[in-house]
Enzyme design. Structure first.
Site, PDB file in Angstrom:
ATOM      1  CD  GLU A  64      40.060  40.505  32.150  1.00  0.00           C
ATOM      2  OE1 GLU A  64      39.810  41.660  31.792  1.00  0.00           O
ATOM      3  OE2 GLU A  64      39.253  39.774  32.737  1.00  0.00           O
TER       4      GLU A  64
ATOM      5  NE  ARG B 273      34.423  33.878  41.273  1.00  0.00           N
ATOM      6  CZ  ARG B 273      35.683  34.252  41.103  1.00  0.00           C
ATOM      7  NH1 ARG B 273      36.459  34.447  42.138  1.00  0.00           N
ATOM      8  NH2 ARG B 273      36.167  34.428  39.888  1.00  0.00           N
TER       9      ARG B 273
END
Length: 175
Positions: free
Chosen positions: A95, A58
């Site tokens: 994460e 992205r």
């Protein structure tokens, strides 16, 4: 234009407990996408750099457009085993897991000053890995620009504590 309005939030993706901030809704709106690129370009004018880098995938969306506008070389930081020539590699924690990113050894030269652009910063693991790739290539990190900052996950704060300059366009909580 409030870019925040163009970000979709998806709970429990890619795993339970993660609130995913989806940029596809921003990219599909040409006015919002153009405004995002314009804001990144404006912020980058305060930074001295000669190359732009971004992390797959992205980050590529934003960095390639900025690279074109500013006429600066674009360096792709890719996932493991996606680059065909000799690479530098860095492993890091996300994460929600672990990953490896790589850069061609001939993409960044000694004394290159690199602006790293990405769509989002959470804990900062990906950003720190990107910085390490620049640095082991003998370049220096000029700054980071992120479209989205998940402020309560402290990624931006962690980068600043390590001496990096950081710009964010949009702030969201990470949970």
């Amino acid at each position: 234009m409030n870019l925040k309005e163009f970000i979709r939030s998806i709970p429990d993706y890619p795993k339970k407990g993660i609130l995913f901030r989806d940029i596809t809704t921003l990219i599909k709106d040409s006015s919002a996408f153009n405004e995002t690129i314009d804001q990144i370009v404006e912020r980058s004018k305060k930074i001295e750099f000669n190359k732009i880098a971004a992390v797959e995938s992205r980050g590529f969306v934003f960095a390639a457009a900025v690279s074109y506008i500013l006429k600066k070389p674009f360096v792709m930081l890719r996932k493991k085993n996606k680059l065909p020539a000799e690479v530098h590699s860095v492993d890091f924690e996300l994460e929600y897991g672990t990953a490896t990113i790589e850069v061609h050894k001939d993409s960044i030269n000694e004394n290159d000053s690199v602006l790293i652009i990405d769509d989002l910063i959470a804990t900062g693991g990906t950003a720190e890995a990107a910085a390490k790739l620049v640095e082991i290539s003998n370049g220096k990190v000029a700054a980071f620009i992120f479209v989205i900052n998940l402020f309560d996950l402290n990624g931006t704060e962690n980068l600043i504590k390590k001496g990096y300059k950081v710009e964010n366009l949009i702030d969201f909580p990470g949970h």
